[in-house]
Design a protein around this motif. Structure first.
Motif, PDB file in Angstrom:
ATOM      1  N   ALA A   1      -4.304  26.532  -5.381  1.00  0.00           N
ATOM      2  CA  ALA A   1      -3.387  26.022  -6.410  1.00  0.00           C
ATOM      3  C   ALA A   1      -1.984  25.770  -5.870  1.00  0.00           C
ATOM      4  O   ALA A   1      -1.272  24.934  -6.397  1.00  0.00           O
ATOM      5  N   GLY A   2      -1.592  26.461  -4.816  1.00  0.00           N
ATOM      6  CA  GLY A   2      -0.236  26.313  -4.292  1.00  0.00           C
ATOM      7  C   GLY A   2      -0.042  25.076  -3.422  1.00  0.00           C
ATOM      8  O   GLY A   2       1.071  24.685  -3.145  1.00  0.00           O
ATOM      9  N   ASP A   3      -1.138  24.458  -2.997  1.00  0.00           N
ATOM     10  CA  ASP A   3      -1.030  23.289  -2.117  1.00  0.00           C
ATOM     11  C   ASP A   3      -0.690  22.031  -2.906  1.00  0.00           C
ATOM     12  O   ASP A   3      -1.184  21.812  -4.009  1.00  0.00           O
ATOM     13  N   LYS A   4       0.145  21.232  -2.304  1.00  0.00           N
ATOM     14  CA  LYS A   4       0.492  19.946  -2.901  1.00  0.00           C
ATOM     15  C   LYS A   4      -0.580  18.936  -2.508  1.00  0.00           C
ATOM     16  O   LYS A   4      -0.974  18.860  -1.345  1.00  0.00           O
ATOM     17  N   ARG A   5      -1.044  18.168  -3.477  1.00  0.00           N
ATOM     18  CA  ARG A   5      -2.078  17.164  -3.204  1.00  0.00           C
ATOM     19  C   ARG A   5      -1.498  16.016  -2.380  1.00  0.00           C
ATOM     20  O   ARG A   5      -0.372  15.592  -2.585  1.00  0.00           O
ATOM     21  N   LEU A   6      -2.298  15.518  -1.453  1.00  0.00           N
ATOM     22  CA  LEU A   6      -1.915  14.364  -0.648  1.00  0.00           C
ATOM     23  C   LEU A   6      -2.123  13.090  -1.462  1.00  0.00           C
ATOM     24  O   LEU A   6      -3.041  13.006  -2.274  1.00  0.00           O
ATOM     25  N   ARG A   7      -1.273  12.111  -1.232  1.00  0.00           N
ATOM     26  CA  ARG A   7      -1.408  10.829  -1.927  1.00  0.00           C
ATOM     27  C   ARG A   7      -2.632  10.099  -1.379  1.00  0.00           C
ATOM     28  O   ARG A   7      -2.737   9.845  -0.181  1.00  0.00           O
ATOM     29  N   GLU A   8      -3.544   9.740  -2.270  1.00  0.00           N
ATOM     30  CA  GLU A   8      -4.795   9.120  -1.856  1.00  0.00           C
ATOM     31  C   GLU A   8      -4.726   7.599  -1.835  1.00  0.00           C
ATOM     32  O   GLU A   8      -5.463   6.962  -1.108  1.00  0.00           O
ATOM     33  N   ARG A   9      -3.849   7.028  -2.627  1.00  0.00           N
ATOM     34  CA  ARG A   9      -3.749   5.564  -2.711  1.00  0.00           C
ATOM     35  C   ARG A   9      -2.750   5.105  -1.666  1.00  0.00           C
ATOM     36  O   ARG A   9      -1.549   5.118  -1.885  1.00  0.00           O
ATOM     37  N   MET A  10      -3.228   4.687  -0.503  1.00  0.00           N
ATOM     38  CA  MET A  10      -2.331   4.331   0.592  1.00  0.00           C
ATOM     39  C   MET A  10      -2.405   2.858   0.956  1.00  0.00           C
ATOM     40  O   MET A  10      -1.404   2.219   1.176  1.00  0.00           O
ATOM     41  N   GLY A  11      -3.593   2.319   1.069  1.00  0.00           N
ATOM     42  CA  GLY A  11      -3.768   0.959   1.556  1.00  0.00           C
ATOM     43  C   GLY A  11      -3.779  -0.072   0.445  1.00  0.00           C
ATOM     44  O   GLY A  11      -3.529   0.225  -0.719  1.00  0.00           O
ATOM     45  N   HIS A  12      -4.054  -1.300   0.839  1.00  0.00           N
ATOM     46  CA  HIS A  12      -4.091  -2.416  -0.094  1.00  0.00           C
ATOM     47  C   HIS A  12      -5.440  -3.114  -0.016  1.00  0.00           C
ATOM     48  O   HIS A  12      -6.072  -3.168   1.027  1.00  0.00           O
ATOM     49  N   THR A  13      -5.842  -3.714  -1.143  1.00  0.00           N
ATOM     50  CA  THR A  13      -7.007  -4.582  -1.158  1.00  0.00           C
ATOM     51  C   THR A  13      -6.582  -5.954  -0.641  1.00  0.00           C
ATOM     52  O   THR A  13      -5.386  -6.248  -0.525  1.00  0.00           O
ATOM     53  N   ILE A  14      -7.558  -6.797  -0.378  1.00  0.00           N
ATOM     54  CA  ILE A  14      -7.271  -8.159   0.082  1.00  0.00           C
ATOM     55  C   ILE A  14      -6.460  -8.916  -0.970  1.00  0.00           C
ATOM     56  O   ILE A  14      -5.541  -9.665  -0.635  1.00  0.00           O
ATOM     57  N   VAL A  15      -6.764  -8.713  -2.243  1.00  0.00           N
ATOM     58  CA  VAL A  15      -6.036  -9.395  -3.323  1.00  0.00           C
ATOM     59  C   VAL A  15      -4.576  -8.952  -3.341  1.00  0.00           C
ATOM     60  O   VAL A  15      -3.667  -9.778  -3.503  1.00  0.00           O
ATOM     61  N   GLU A  16      -4.314  -7.660  -3.175  1.00  0.00           N
ATOM     62  CA  GLU A  16      -2.938  -7.153  -3.151  1.00  0.00           C
ATOM     63  C   GLU A  16      -2.164  -7.709  -1.958  1.00  0.00           C
ATOM     64  O   GLU A  16      -0.984  -8.058  -2.073  1.00  0.00           O
ATOM     65  N   ILE A  17      -2.838  -7.802  -0.818  1.00  0.00           N
ATOM     66  CA  ILE A  17      -2.201  -8.365   0.374  1.00  0.00           C
ATOM     67  C   ILE A  17      -1.924  -9.852   0.176  1.00  0.00           C
ATOM     68  O   ILE A  17      -0.823 -10.333   0.479  1.00  0.00           O
ATOM     69  N   ALA A  18      -2.902 -10.588  -0.349  1.00  0.00           N
ATOM     70  CA  ALA A  18      -2.711 -12.023  -0.600  1.00  0.00           C
ATOM     71  C   ALA A  18      -1.570 -12.246  -1.587  1.00  0.00           C
ATOM     72  O   ALA A  18      -0.756 -13.169  -1.414  1.00  0.00           O
ATOM     73  N   GLY A  19      -1.491 -11.395  -2.600  1.00  0.00           N
ATOM     74  CA  GLY A  19      -0.382 -11.492  -3.546  1.00  0.00           C
ATOM     75  C   GLY A  19       0.960 -11.273  -2.865  1.00  0.00           C
ATOM     76  O   GLY A  19       1.940 -11.960  -3.158  1.00  0.00           O
ATOM     77  N   GLY A  20       1.012 -10.325  -1.944  1.00  0.00           N
ATOM     78  CA  GLY A  20       2.239 -10.079  -1.190  1.00  0.00           C
ATOM     79  C   GLY A  20       2.600 -11.252  -0.299  1.00  0.00           C
ATOM     80  O   GLY A  20       3.769 -11.649  -0.224  1.00  0.00           O
ATOM     81  N   LEU A  21       1.602 -11.821   0.374  1.00  0.00           N
ATOM     82  CA  LEU A  21       1.857 -12.970   1.244  1.00  0.00           C
ATOM     83  C   LEU A  21       2.396 -14.151   0.441  1.00  0.00           C
ATOM     84  O   LEU A  21       3.367 -14.796   0.853  1.00  0.00           O
ATOM     85  N   CYS A  22       1.772 -14.414  -0.698  1.00  0.00           N
ATOM     86  CA  CYS A  22       2.214 -15.541  -1.543  1.00  0.00           C
ATOM     87  C   CYS A  22       3.598 -15.279  -2.141  1.00  0.00           C
ATOM     88  O   CYS A  22       4.443 -16.189  -2.183  1.00  0.00           O
TER      89      CYS A  22
END
Length: 141
Positions: free
Chosen positions: A103-124
Motif C-alpha cells: 500500500a505504501g508504494d506509488k503506482r507507476l504511470r502505465e500510459r506512456m506511449g502513443h498509438t499511430i492515430v495519436e502520432i498522426a494527429g501530432g504530426l498533422c
C-alpha cells in the motif's frame, strides 16, 4: 537567427497541451488530468518535431541539409513514441500488478506511449501550426 525557428516549436508545445487536454476531456466526458503529459491525442512530441521539419521545408526547401536532419529527428521521435514508450508502459503495468499488495508504494504511470492515430494527429497538428506561424511571421523575422 530567424525568430520563427525559436517561436514555432515553443508555440506548438504551448498550444498542443491544451488541445490534448480538451480533446481527451471531451472524449472521456470528464476532465482528463490523467492524460496530461505523456500519451493521449495528439502527441506533443510528434507535433513539436513535425512543426520544425515543416518550417524548415517551407523556409529552406526540402533539399536543404537541415530538412534531412529534421526528418531524421521526426522518425526517431515517432519510433520512440510508438514502440519504446509503449513497452515501458507495459513494464510499468506488470510492476504495478506485482506491487499491488504494498500500500505504501506509488503506482507507476502505465500510459506512456502513443498509438499511430495519436502520432498522426501530432504530426498533422505540428505541420498545420508551422504553416500558420510561417504565414503570420513571414520571412525575415
Amino acid at each position: 537567427m530567424d525568430i520563427a525557428y525559436l517561436v514555432t516549436p515553443l508555440v506548438t508545445w504551448l498550444l498542443v497541451g491544451p488541445i490534448k487536454f480538451l480533446i481527451n476531456s471531451a472524449r472521456t466526458r470528464q476532465w482528463a488530468f490523467g492524460l496530461v503529459g505523456n500519451g493521449g491525442f495528439p502527441s506533443n512530441h510528434s507535433a513539436v518535431v513535425s512543426s520544425m521539419a515543416t518550417l524548415i521545408a517551407l523556409r529552406e526547401g526540402i533539399h536543404h541539409p537541415a530538412f534531412g536532419v529534421a526528418v531524421t529527428l521526426v522518425f526517431i521521435v515517432v519510433i520512440d513514441a510508438n514502440s519504446l514508450r509503449q513497452h515501458v508502459g507495459k513494464q510499468a503495468a506488470a510492476i504495478n500488478r506485482l506491487a499491488k499488495g504494498d500500500a505504501g508504494d506509488k503506482r507507476l504511470r502505465e500510459r506512456m506511449g502513443h498509438t499511430i492515430v495519436e502520432i498522426a494527429g501530432g504530426l498533422c497538428t505540428g505541420a498545420a501550426l508551422a504553416f500558420g506561424i510561417n504565414a503570420v511571421l513571414g520571412r525575415g523575422w
